[in-house]
Design an enzyme around this catalytic site. Sequence first.
Site, PDB file in Angstrom:
ATOM      1  N   LEU A 101     -16.111  12.927 -56.667  1.00  0.00           N
ATOM      2  CA  LEU A 101     -16.514  11.682 -55.948  1.00  0.00           C
ATOM      3  C   LEU A 101     -16.256  11.154 -54.244  1.00  0.00           C
ATOM      4  O   LEU A 101     -15.972  11.420 -54.141  1.00  0.00           O
ATOM      5  CB  LEU A 101     -14.963  10.250 -56.634  1.00  0.00           C
ATOM      6  N   LEU A 102     -17.968  11.174 -54.203  1.00  0.00           N
ATOM      7  CA  LEU A 102     -18.647  11.276 -52.741  1.00  0.00           C
ATOM      8  C   LEU A 102     -19.092   9.730 -52.547  1.00  0.00           C
ATOM      9  O   LEU A 102     -19.965   8.836 -52.938  1.00  0.00           O
ATOM     10  CB  LEU A 102     -19.964  11.868 -52.968  1.00  0.00           C
TER      11      LEU A 102
ATOM     12  N   LYS B  56     -10.311   0.875 -57.253  1.00  0.00           N
ATOM     13  CA  LYS B  56      -9.656   1.967 -57.430  1.00  0.00           C
ATOM     14  C   LYS B  56      -9.469   2.369 -58.524  1.00  0.00           C
ATOM     15  O   LYS B  56      -9.846   3.816 -59.054  1.00  0.00           O
ATOM     16  CB  LYS B  56      -8.466   2.713 -56.054  1.00  0.00           C
TER      17      LYS B  56
ATOM     18  N   GLN C  42      -4.135   3.953 -50.368  1.00  0.00           N
ATOM     19  CA  GLN C  42      -3.586   5.586 -50.684  1.00  0.00           C
ATOM     20  C   GLN C  42      -2.113   5.982 -49.897  1.00  0.00           C
ATOM     21  O   GLN C  42      -1.884   6.603 -49.501  1.00  0.00           O
ATOM     22  CB  GLN C  42      -4.248   6.011 -49.354  1.00  0.00           C
TER      23      GLN C  42
ATOM     24  N   CYS D  75     -40.044  18.705 -41.337  1.00  0.00           N
ATOM     25  CA  CYS D  75     -38.831  19.408 -41.370  1.00  0.00           C
ATOM     26  C   CYS D  75     -39.215  21.429 -42.645  1.00  0.00           C
ATOM     27  O   CYS D  75     -40.399  20.933 -42.533  1.00  0.00           O
ATOM     28  CB  CYS D  75     -37.632  19.025 -43.014  1.00  0.00           C
TER      29      CYS D  75
END
Length: 484
Positions: free
Chosen positions: A186-187, A268, A299, A457
């Site tokens: 999960l990013l 969450k 958390q 780049c």
Amino acid sequence: MKFIIKLAPEVTIKSKPVRKRFTQQLRQNIRNILQKIDTNVAVSGVWDNLFVQPSSQASQYQCDAIAESLACTPGIAHILQVESFQLQSLEDIFLKAKDLYREELKGKTFSVRVKRVGKHDFTSLDVERYVGGGLNQHTEAKGVKLNDPDIVIKIEIRDQDLFLVTRRINGLRGFPIGTQETTLTLLSGGFDSGVAAYQIMKRGIRTHFLFFNLGGSAHENGVKQVAEYIWRKFGSSHRVLFIAVPFEGVVAEILTKVDNSHMGVILKRMMYRAADQVAERFNLESFVTGEAIAQVSSQTMINLKVIEEVTDKLVFRPLVVSDKQEIIDQARRIGTAGFAETMPEYCGVISRKPTTRARLEKVLAEEQKFDFAVLDAALKNTVVRNIDELYVTNANDYKVPYRSNLSDDDILIDIRHPDEIDLKAPPKAINTLEIPFYRLRQAYPELDQSKSYVLYCDKGVMSKMQVLYLREQGFENVSVYGEG
């Protein structure tokens, strides 16, 4: 020039069949990564060492890029860059060492260390004494010093092959990617989830990336950059997916229906439910989060237990006992801190007095107010892309302007990551700026908009994405360096 790959210690202590399998996987991973740099690179070796031989046409830039890629490949303890020769005699070893190290030894103390495998009519100590004595007499070295010398001359002899070490590069250690199961990370684009993804990959676990979009296209584009960077730097031996779930509707439903103190926990839980279904879709038994004990209200140990109640999947939390500064420091080491520092905070919901000791019965009562059809709709609209094709569709949908010849009035912006700047010089231009791509969106509006800017780049992919984004924001004075 050749590279000798030394396996990570945890690989070398495995049983013979497991070590063989891990080594084979590492060899394949290295080949997959390096062929993108040098199509004719050779990778060999089957047990305690792997060998990488760049093609005879490889440039210095390609060799440097190979070394950098090896240093970021999980499963490697260190890499020796060597000059290789056919073994002949002690005198020949000395002469080759003198030619190679003469300039480096001027005014320095040194010692010689030899590793030898195979049958020879001399010992490793014989080589150390012969070569060390010869270098001491026939160079401008300050002298031999066995303990803590300025320079250690390292020589490896393997049967009839002689290797003179010119550089030692530390590796990541860990396990080769592909030796463990696949998971889903999960990013969010912040410090925590990027470091968690890196630590999971370092343990040999291939990971897809799951993103919950709370902030529209700007948020998604930012997280895409983080995911693509982490994959390209540490895991490009395997193809992975970038999975985006539109979560704005879920957030809106929580904001309008759920008690303020429980919004964070329930958000969450919705993310965990979604992650569970995505993992099930791709036959995965686990997912990864960047959660750390008590870092935020959702958390706490009690809240994490309540959140995790919605899934039967294994939840990895590699940062669970890390403090925030440790996480930030590691993000700087791996190169993801710059993204996190410029990523807007899309927290979705902010409780005035968030609960730190959620009770399951209270949470279930609050969730009775939530319309789960909203979550189903978000999952139905999930977009799945191969991570190496994130920008292909965008580049085809819009005409991207290219410039292969720069005028005196053009300003070239080198948008490469700071870690890449030293590998290759940018195109020659009268005016050049260095602005990493993850800072470009904030910096670009402050530039003189009467000027013409050309983004550069290494491969043009990131420049293309940034030009698309800037043009969507109304900037017409920007193009990509290259042929198109």
